[in-house]
Design a protein around this motif. Structure first.
Motif, PDB file in Angstrom:
ATOM      1  N   PHE A  74     -37.028  34.675  -0.489  1.00  0.00           N
ATOM      2  CA  PHE A  74     -35.808  33.913  -0.213  1.00  0.00           C
ATOM      3  C   PHE A  74     -36.147  32.597   0.476  1.00  0.00           C
ATOM      4  CE2 PHE A  74     -32.437  32.650   2.679  1.00  0.00           C
ATOM      5  CZ  PHE A  74     -31.304  32.726   1.894  1.00  0.00           C
ATOM      6  N   PHE A  75     -36.974  32.672   1.520  1.00  0.00           N
ATOM      7  CA  PHE A  75     -37.319  31.483   2.292  1.00  0.00           C
ATOM      8  C   PHE A  75     -38.137  30.514   1.458  1.00  0.00           C
ATOM      9  CE2 PHE A  75     -39.029  28.987   5.784  1.00  0.00           C
ATOM     10  CZ  PHE A  75     -37.955  28.936   6.641  1.00  0.00           C
ATOM     11  N   ALA A  76     -39.066  31.048   0.655  1.00  0.00           N
ATOM     12  CA  ALA A  76     -39.906  30.190  -0.186  1.00  0.00           C
ATOM     13  C   ALA A  76     -39.071  29.451  -1.227  1.00  0.00           C
ATOM     14  CB  ALA A  76     -40.986  31.016  -0.868  1.00  0.00           C
ATOM     15  N   LEU A 107     -49.676  37.486   0.233  1.00  0.00           N
ATOM     16  CA  LEU A 107     -48.674  36.815   1.056  1.00  0.00           C
ATOM     17  C   LEU A 107     -49.331  36.122   2.251  1.00  0.00           C
ATOM     18  CD1 LEU A 107     -45.800  39.459   1.083  1.00  0.00           C
ATOM     19  CD2 LEU A 107     -45.842  37.277  -0.136  1.00  0.00           C
ATOM     20  N   PHE A 108     -50.385  36.718   2.805  1.00  0.00           N
ATOM     21  CA  PHE A 108     -51.107  36.084   3.905  1.00  0.00           C
ATOM     22  C   PHE A 108     -51.703  34.751   3.453  1.00  0.00           C
ATOM     23  CE2 PHE A 108     -54.757  35.326   6.651  1.00  0.00           C
ATOM     24  CZ  PHE A 108     -54.216  35.553   7.913  1.00  0.00           C
ATOM     25  N   GLY A 118     -44.709  29.334   6.859  1.00  0.00           N
ATOM     26  CA  GLY A 118     -46.038  29.922   6.913  1.00  0.00           C
ATOM     27  C   GLY A 118     -46.125  31.044   7.928  1.00  0.00           C
ATOM     28  N   VAL A 119     -45.576  30.812   9.126  1.00  0.00           N
ATOM     29  CA  VAL A 119     -45.611  31.825  10.179  1.00  0.00           C
ATOM     30  C   VAL A 119     -44.829  33.070   9.763  1.00  0.00           C
ATOM     31  CG1 VAL A 119     -44.854  32.371  12.531  1.00  0.00           C
ATOM     32  CG2 VAL A 119     -45.974  30.184  12.049  1.00  0.00           C
ATOM     33  N   ILE A 120     -43.634  32.868   9.186  1.00  0.00           N
ATOM     34  CA  ILE A 120     -42.802  33.995   8.759  1.00  0.00           C
ATOM     35  C   ILE A 120     -43.523  34.831   7.707  1.00  0.00           C
ATOM     36  CG2 ILE A 120     -40.692  34.626   7.510  1.00  0.00           C
ATOM     37  CD1 ILE A 120     -39.298  32.309   8.914  1.00  0.00           C
ATOM     38  N   ILE A 121     -44.119  34.164   6.715  1.00  0.00           N
ATOM     39  CA  ILE A 121     -44.794  34.883   5.638  1.00  0.00           C
ATOM     40  C   ILE A 121     -46.047  35.585   6.154  1.00  0.00           C
ATOM     41  CG2 ILE A 121     -45.987  34.608   3.420  1.00  0.00           C
ATOM     42  CD1 ILE A 121     -44.027  32.357   2.772  1.00  0.00           C
ATOM     43  N   VAL A 170     -50.613  32.884   0.993  1.00  0.00           N
ATOM     44  CA  VAL A 170     -49.496  31.946   0.808  1.00  0.00           C
ATOM     45  C   VAL A 170     -49.052  31.376   2.153  1.00  0.00           C
ATOM     46  CG1 VAL A 170     -47.074  31.745   0.084  1.00  0.00           C
ATOM     47  CG2 VAL A 170     -48.686  33.027  -1.322  1.00  0.00           C
ATOM     48  N   GLY A 171     -48.987  32.232   3.172  1.00  0.00           N
ATOM     49  CA  GLY A 171     -48.595  31.775   4.503  1.00  0.00           C
ATOM     50  C   GLY A 171     -49.570  30.769   5.089  1.00  0.00           C
ATOM     51  N   ILE A 172     -50.871  31.022   4.910  1.00  0.00           N
ATOM     52  CA  ILE A 172     -51.892  30.080   5.388  1.00  0.00           C
ATOM     53  C   ILE A 172     -51.742  28.738   4.682  1.00  0.00           C
ATOM     54  CG2 ILE A 172     -54.372  29.589   5.383  1.00  0.00           C
ATOM     55  CD1 ILE A 172     -53.575  31.555   7.514  1.00  0.00           C
ATOM     56  N   TYR A 173     -51.459  28.783   3.387  1.00  0.00           N
ATOM     57  CA  TYR A 173     -51.268  27.540   2.628  1.00  0.00           C
ATOM     58  C   TYR A 173     -50.090  26.754   3.183  1.00  0.00           C
ATOM     59  CZ  TYR A 173     -49.914  24.434  -1.163  1.00  0.00           C
ATOM     60  OH  TYR A 173     -49.547  23.334  -1.894  1.00  0.00           O
ATOM     61  N   TYR A 174     -48.964  27.428   3.431  1.00  0.00           N
ATOM     62  CA  TYR A 174     -47.800  26.749   3.981  1.00  0.00           C
ATOM     63  C   TYR A 174     -48.090  26.183   5.367  1.00  0.00           C
ATOM     64  CZ  TYR A 174     -44.486  28.370   0.411  1.00  0.00           C
ATOM     65  OH  TYR A 174     -43.799  28.576  -0.760  1.00  0.00           O
TER      66      TYR A 174
END
Length: 207
Positions: free
Chosen positions: A23-25, A81-82, A188-191, A84-88
């Motif tokens: 949703f957030f992405a 997902l980790f 990024g933090v949320i993911i 993806v979060g690091i990328y964000y």
């Protein structure tokens, strides 16, 4: 038939507004890259949901469910997902403020991203298992009515996600790049937190 339509609309509405990384992405992508990117991600989510629904409807009669499946899906999904979060968290943001300028986006890339983010999240499969059981009971296990119900659900979800992407993309001309950088870090933090929770929960359950 009417009940199948109502159930489908309800399932699609709930699925579209479930909060989480997808949703957030979707909101973030629409703001940063525009409607086409956000909608492509939404289409990827729909493809993933269709596969999951198909597995729930048809796969159960050919494959005996084993709890160990959750272990692999949870770990692989958490790692993805980790990443993806690091990328964000560390990616830079650039945005065009010229309304007539066409920003090229990789539709296939965002479609694949939405597909993987959704299908590698065990909670999505659990959601559709629960919904399928409820729908089967309400529709007295009528196969064709269930197919209609899920078709309506996917159409409803895609329509709502399309509207979310469209209106979110309109905000990008009023948002500064510094605000998008902050949004990137929050996403990024949320993911990352969700990924850590997912892997931790899987580890505790199986190890």
């Amino acid at each position: 038939m009417f009940e199948a339509i109502l159930l489908g609309m309800g399932a699609g509405l709930i699925s579209s507004f479930l909060t989480g990384p997808v949703f957030f992405a979707m909101i973030k992508t629409s703001i940063e890259r525009g409607f086409k990117a956000g909608f492509s991600l939404a289409v990827g989510v729909i493809f993933s949901d269709i596969i999951l629904i198909g597995l729930v409807l048809f796969g159960s009669q050919f494959l005996e469910y084993q709890a160990s499946f959750d272990k692999y899906v949870g770990i692989i999904g958490g790692i993805f997902l980790f990443a993806v979060g690091i990328y964000y968290l560390f990616s830079t943001v650039s945005i065009s403020y010229e309304e007539n300028k066409i920003v090229k986006v990789s539709k296939r890339g965002y479609l694949l991203k939405g597909f993987l983010m959704c299908i590698l999240t065990p909670s999505t499969l659990m959601f559709w298992i629960i919904v399928t059981n409820i729908i089967s009971i309400k529709l007295n296990n009528m196969f064709y009515e269930k197919l209609l119900c899920f078709f309506i659900a996917m159409a409803t979800q895609l329509t709502i996600d399309g509207l979310k992407s469209y209106y979110s993309s309109k905000l990008r001309y009023r948002i500064k790049e510094s605000s998008l950088m902050m949004l990137n870090k929050i996403a990024g933090v949320i993911i990352i937190l969700f990924a850590i929770w997912l892997v931790t929960k899987t580890y505790i359950k199986f190890y």
